[in-house]
Every structure is written in C-alpha cells, then in structure tokens.
Design an enzyme around this catalytic site. Structure first.
Site, PDB file in Angstrom:
ATOM      1  N   GLY A  40       6.350   7.235   4.708  1.00 46.74           N
ATOM      2  CA  GLY A  40       5.953   8.122   3.614  1.00 46.74           C
ATOM      3  C   GLY A  40       4.446   8.129   3.528  1.00 46.74           C
ATOM      4  O   GLY A  40       3.836   7.115   3.205  1.00 46.74           O
ATOM      5  N   HIS A  41       3.837   9.224   3.902  1.00 44.61           N
ATOM      6  CA  HIS A  41       2.380   9.326   3.858  1.00 44.61           C
ATOM      7  C   HIS A  41       1.985  10.339   2.789  1.00 44.61           C
ATOM      8  O   HIS A  41       2.444  11.469   2.820  1.00 44.61           O
ATOM      9  CB  HIS A  41       1.830   9.806   5.218  1.00 44.61           C
ATOM     10  CG  HIS A  41       2.019   8.805   6.309  1.00 44.61           C
ATOM     11  ND1 HIS A  41       1.985   9.141   7.643  1.00 44.61           N
ATOM     12  CD2 HIS A  41       2.235   7.479   6.263  1.00 44.61           C
ATOM     13  CE1 HIS A  41       2.167   8.048   8.363  1.00 44.61           C
ATOM     14  NE2 HIS A  41       2.331   7.024   7.553  1.00 44.61           N
ATOM     15  N   LYS A 328      -7.882   1.547  -1.267  1.00 41.55           N
ATOM     16  CA  LYS A 328      -7.522   1.151  -2.637  1.00 41.55           C
ATOM     17  C   LYS A 328      -8.389   0.037  -3.222  1.00 41.55           C
ATOM     18  O   LYS A 328      -7.908  -0.760  -4.043  1.00 41.55           O
ATOM     19  CB  LYS A 328      -6.045   0.773  -2.690  1.00 41.55           C
ATOM     20  CG  LYS A 328      -5.149   1.968  -2.356  1.00 41.55           C
ATOM     21  CD  LYS A 328      -3.729   1.745  -2.736  1.00 41.55           C
ATOM     22  CE  LYS A 328      -3.257   2.738  -3.760  1.00 41.55           C
ATOM     23  NZ  LYS A 328      -1.845   2.723  -4.034  1.00 41.55           N
ATOM     24  N   ASP A 330     -10.620   0.568  -5.282  1.00 39.19           N
ATOM     25  CA  ASP A 330     -10.735   0.962  -6.693  1.00 39.19           C
ATOM     26  C   ASP A 330      -9.636   0.343  -7.555  1.00 39.19           C
ATOM     27  O   ASP A 330      -9.844   0.059  -8.736  1.00 39.19           O
ATOM     28  CB  ASP A 330     -10.681   2.500  -6.815  1.00 39.19           C
ATOM     29  CG  ASP A 330      -9.478   3.086  -6.088  1.00 39.19           C
ATOM     30  OD1 ASP A 330      -9.336   2.798  -4.870  1.00 39.19           O
ATOM     31  OD2 ASP A 330      -8.676   3.801  -6.713  1.00 39.19           O
TER      32      ASP A 330
HETATM   33  P1  IMP Z   1      13.989   0.828   8.131  1.00 39.41           P
HETATM   34  O1  IMP Z   1      12.711   1.166   8.833  1.00 39.41           O
HETATM   35  O2  IMP Z   1      14.477   1.911   7.222  1.00 39.41           O
HETATM   36  O3  IMP Z   1      15.045   0.307   9.072  1.00 39.41           O
HETATM   37  O4  IMP Z   1      13.668  -0.415   7.143  1.00 39.41           O
HETATM   38  C1  IMP Z   1      13.311  -1.698   7.642  1.00 39.41           C
HETATM   39  C2  IMP Z   1      12.223  -2.331   6.772  1.00 39.41           C
HETATM   40  O5  IMP Z   1      11.026  -1.583   6.941  1.00 39.41           O
HETATM   41  C3  IMP Z   1      12.511  -2.317   5.274  1.00 39.41           C
HETATM   42  O6  IMP Z   1      11.949  -3.485   4.702  1.00 39.41           O
HETATM   43  C4  IMP Z   1      11.762  -1.091   4.777  1.00 39.41           C
HETATM   44  O7  IMP Z   1      11.411  -1.208   3.415  1.00 39.41           O
HETATM   45  C5  IMP Z   1      10.539  -1.154   5.664  1.00 39.41           C
HETATM   46  N1  IMP Z   1       9.899   0.151   5.848  1.00 39.41           N
HETATM   47  C6  IMP Z   1      10.313   1.174   6.634  1.00 39.41           C
HETATM   48  N2  IMP Z   1       9.452   2.201   6.562  1.00 39.41           N
HETATM   49  C7  IMP Z   1       8.472   1.821   5.736  1.00 39.41           C
HETATM   50  C8  IMP Z   1       7.260   2.449   5.292  1.00 39.41           C
HETATM   51  O8  IMP Z   1       6.912   3.569   5.669  1.00 39.41           O
HETATM   52  N3  IMP Z   1       6.513   1.738   4.426  1.00 39.41           N
HETATM   53  C9  IMP Z   1       6.827   0.478   4.022  1.00 39.41           C
HETATM   54  N4  IMP Z   1       7.937  -0.145   4.418  1.00 39.41           N
HETATM   55  C10 IMP Z   1       8.757   0.521   5.273  1.00 39.41           C
END
Ligand code: IMP
Length: 433
Positions: A40-41, A328, A330
């Site tokens: 998520g960007h 971040k 700030d």
């Molecule tokens: P998955 O990538 O959905 O299989 O999740 C595996 C782990 O990676 C979990 O702890 C998710 O919360 C974490 N995770 C996956 N994508 C992101 C991201 O974009 N940001 C932060 N954590 C992520």
C-alpha cells in the site's frame, strides 16, 4: 544507464511510495519487482491522495513508463480496479504500463487459501490477498503466468492441475467445481485488461538501460519481511531486498548503480512477529495518531517502535545500501526524548547484530541510547540547516551509527516536504559521510 533500487529498510510502510514518486521526476522508467496488491503506497500529488497497491509509484508521473516485473504476483481484478480508479481521475495508463508475461497471476483460490489459513487468528497476520499461496504455486511449478492466463484453454488445464494438488485444503471452502467456475466468471473482461498491458518486459528494460535511460527499481514491503532474510516465518513470500530487484525485474547486478534504503524516523510493523523495539502503551498510541499509522491495504493499526540500529544495519548489509531516505521525521516532533536501539541483550550477552533464530528474535532486549526531543512544525522546513538542532543531530546520529549517509529527509506527505541533501549522488556513486 543509472539504475537505482529503492528498498524498504524496515518492515514495510516506510514511505517508499512518496520517495519513488519524488525521485520519479528524474526517472524514465519505474519497475516494481516483487510483492503484489498486499503493498500500500500513498502518494500525495497536486494536493490529491492516491493509494497504490500494485501499480509502480511512477504511474503518477506523466512522463514515466512503468513495468510490473516477473517477480510480482498480479491479481487481475485488483489491477483492473486500480487502473480504472486512476483513469477516472485523468491519469493516463495506456502506453505507460507494461506487465511482464512471466508474472504469476493470483487466482480466487489463492485468496481462499490465504483466508482459510488466517482464520481464527491462527496465521501469520497476512494481508489475505492470496500472495503466499500464489508464490507457493510458482515454486511448486503449478502456477499460472500472465502468458498462460491470456490463453483460455491453457488456463483451464493449469487451473485443474493446481486445484487437484490443493483439493484437500480447498474442500473446506467450497466444492472444487465452484472454485474453478470463479476463475472463469467474468474472465473475458480480465483477459482483455491483461492483454492491454502484457509485454516481454525484459528486452524493453534492457533497451532502456542501453539507451542511457534512468531506471528506478521499486520494492514493496521491507527488508525484514524478506522471505530469506527477514523475521521468518513472519515474512512475506518474496524478496524485497535489493537482490530481489535483479530477479524480479530480469536485470543483472552489474546494471545497478545505487541502492537507497527508506526508513522512517522510528519503526512500525503490521501483522504478527518479533519487534524488539516495540513501544508499549500510550506513547505508541500517540505516535500512531500523529503519524496516521494505519495500513493502506488492510486498515490495521500498525505497531510502533523506536529506531533499531542492528535491524537497520542488517538491512544495509543485505541490500548494500548506498544511501538512506528518512521519512516522517515530523511525526517525532513533540514526542519528547527519543530512543535509538544500539544493540541487544540476550542471555546476559550483548549482541551487535540482528539475530537469526526465532527464539533470539523474540527474546532480545534492546539497549537504548536517548536523544533530546524536538518540537515545532517540521513540515515547513526545506533544508537540513533549518531543522531544529536536535532533529538535525538525530539524523546525523542515525547515519553515523549505520555508516550510511542520509540523502533525503521527508517531513510530510507532499512532494514539497522533502529535504534533498545530495541530489546528484542519489543515483550513482557511493556517498561518504
Ligand atoms: P502477506 O504479504 O500478505 O503474505 O503478509 C505477510 C506479512 O507481511 C504480514 O505480516 C503482513 O502484514 C506483511 N505485509 C505484507 N505487505 C505489507 C506492506 O505493504 N506493508 C507492511 N506489511 C506488509
């Protein structure tokens, strides 16, 4: 042919989207090399906020061409939604997005499996987007690639083969026939969408590099979520570290001219797993509220912690970081004294490095050094020399502790809220402190 890899130096959500979008102005191509719509960007551009999951962050820069590399796993419905959302806001995607024919496709049964394994809070805390099961099929050599998806007959036979292998588990969800039918329900529309963007991206990128174009290789997630080098098993199923860029974009390591690690001025983590510097209680809540630390993809509250030097040092080593972007800063304004973890204690011993074993990762106790806090609206600051002295000292301390120079400091979401220390050096040469 400068090629800069931008990696997350922590557990994801470091603000790579903003940094890649910012650097994207000087780039010709942006390539996503792993992960999927679990990412998520958030990019704030012209006063508007865009949440990108699958598309490279260069898509919002009109002159930039974008590649989704073979290392990415692609959910066609998520791609359709994201493209439609951007086009409805006037962003031109056609002719600027190229999807590797070799990228693997997330199918509805991958999501069923992910959800099933996460049920009742028993799982790893995944995003439930089907990422892990899709990569599993890739490694088991029963996956479906974009090239296969475009051919209905090939897809049918590959799906039957995969469902036969996963039958026992999937039977808990619904009959296999119904699961197969989900793949083909509305298929033609999704096939047309993928066909619009599908390309042999390897030669495209090679030609761009040979023509001297500037290429940014963008990771999703972060180094500590790396399948090989992260806090296993609480990791994602791909390789966000810089080495993953070569595999997932299809370029050799010799083309890479620089590697930027993006770190927050503190640390966050979503999902389960070890987090040595996690802050308990009210202070974490305060930082979460100021920093709006909620997941872009799942809305989950992020766990909050202090900056962790052994962890960042591991990230620097794994990716060969040539510079850092600190985001971040700030958010820490007004928080009071700030701590940085400079080592760990375990079983009466002092550890300098982030440990490998599960027990050690769980049980290490951080050794902190305290730094004076700072206050004021950092969001207005445009140069390092205008930062409050304690904030500047904090930045300098981090680079000294890590031995990696901080080239960019971000003090807010918008592109103007970015302090660049060494614009020319970012793309290439190794900086010195
Ligand atoms: P998955 O990538 O959905 O299989 O999740 C595996 C782990 O990676 C979990 O702890 C998710 O919360 C974490 N995770 C996956 N994508 C992101 C991201 O974009 N940001 C932060 N954590 C992520």
């Amino acid at each position: 042919m400068p090629a800069l890899v931008v990696v997350g130096a922590q557990w994801g959500d470091e603000g790579k989207g903003k940094i890649v979008h910012f650097l994207g102005e000087g780039a010709d191509w942006v390539v996503r090399y792993q992960g999927g719509d679990n990412a998520g960007h958030t990019v704030v551009f012209d006063g508007q906020s865009y949440a990108l999951h699958l598309l490279p962050s260069g898509i919002l820069q009109p002159g930039v061409k974008n590649i989704i590399g073979s290392g990415v796993v692609v959910n066609p419905s998520a791609l359709a939604e994201e493209v439609a959302a951007l086009e409805s806001r006037g962003v031109r995607v056609r002719g600027r997005l190229f999807l590797s024919l070799a990228a693997h496709v997330i199918l509805p049964y991958h999501i069923h499996l992910d959800v099933l394994r996460e049920a009742g809070g028993r799982g790893l805390g995944t995003t439930k987007k089907g990422i892990g099961p899709c990569y599993e099929d890739k490694v088991a050599r029963i996956g479906v690639r974009v090239a296969d998806y475009l051919d209905r007959a090939a897809l049918r036979s590959l799906v039957r083969q995969a469902l036969a292998v996963r039958a026992a588990e999937l039977a808990k969800v619904k009959p296999l026939q119904a699961i197969e039918a989900e793949v083909f329900d509305g298929y033609e529309e999704r096939r047309r969408l993928l066909a619009r963007f599908a390309a042999d991206t390897g030669p495209l990128l090679d030609r761009a590099l040979r023509a001297g174009k500037r290429v940014l290789l963008e990771s999703a997630q972060g180094s500590m979520l790396d399948l090989d080098h992260g806090t296993y098993p609480f990791v994602t199923s791909s390789n966000p570290v810089a080495g993953g860029a070569c595999v997932g974009a299809g370029v050799g390591p010799t083309v890479i001219t620089g590697v930027m690690g993006v770190t927050k001025a503190y640390t966050t983590r979503v999902g389960r797993g070890p987090f040595p510097t996690e802050i308990p209680g009210a202070l974490a809540g305060r930082i979460r509220e100021i920093g709006k630390e909620y997941g872009v993809t799942t809305g989950r509250a992020r766990r909050i912690g202090w900056l962790d030097v052994p962890q960042l040092r591991a990230a620097a080593r794994m990716s060969g970081l040539t510079c850092l972007a600190m985001t971040k800063l700030d958010t820490l304004s007004g928080v009071g004294p700030i701590k940085i973890c400079v080592g760990y204690r375990l079983d009466g011993r002092l550890l300098r490095d982030f440990p490998v074993s599960r027990r050690a990762q769980r049980e290490v106790r951080p050794v902190y050094r305290s730094f004076p806090g700072f206050s004021g609206d950092l969001g207005r600051v445009r140069s390092l020399s205008d930062l409050p002295r304690a904030a500047r000292e904090y930045v300098f301390s981090v680079e000294r502790l890590l031995g990696v120079p901080v080239a960019v400091v971000s003090v807010g979401q918008s592109r103007e809220q970015t302090i660049v220390r060494d614009a020319a050096g970012i793309w290439g040469r190794r900086h010195s402190i």
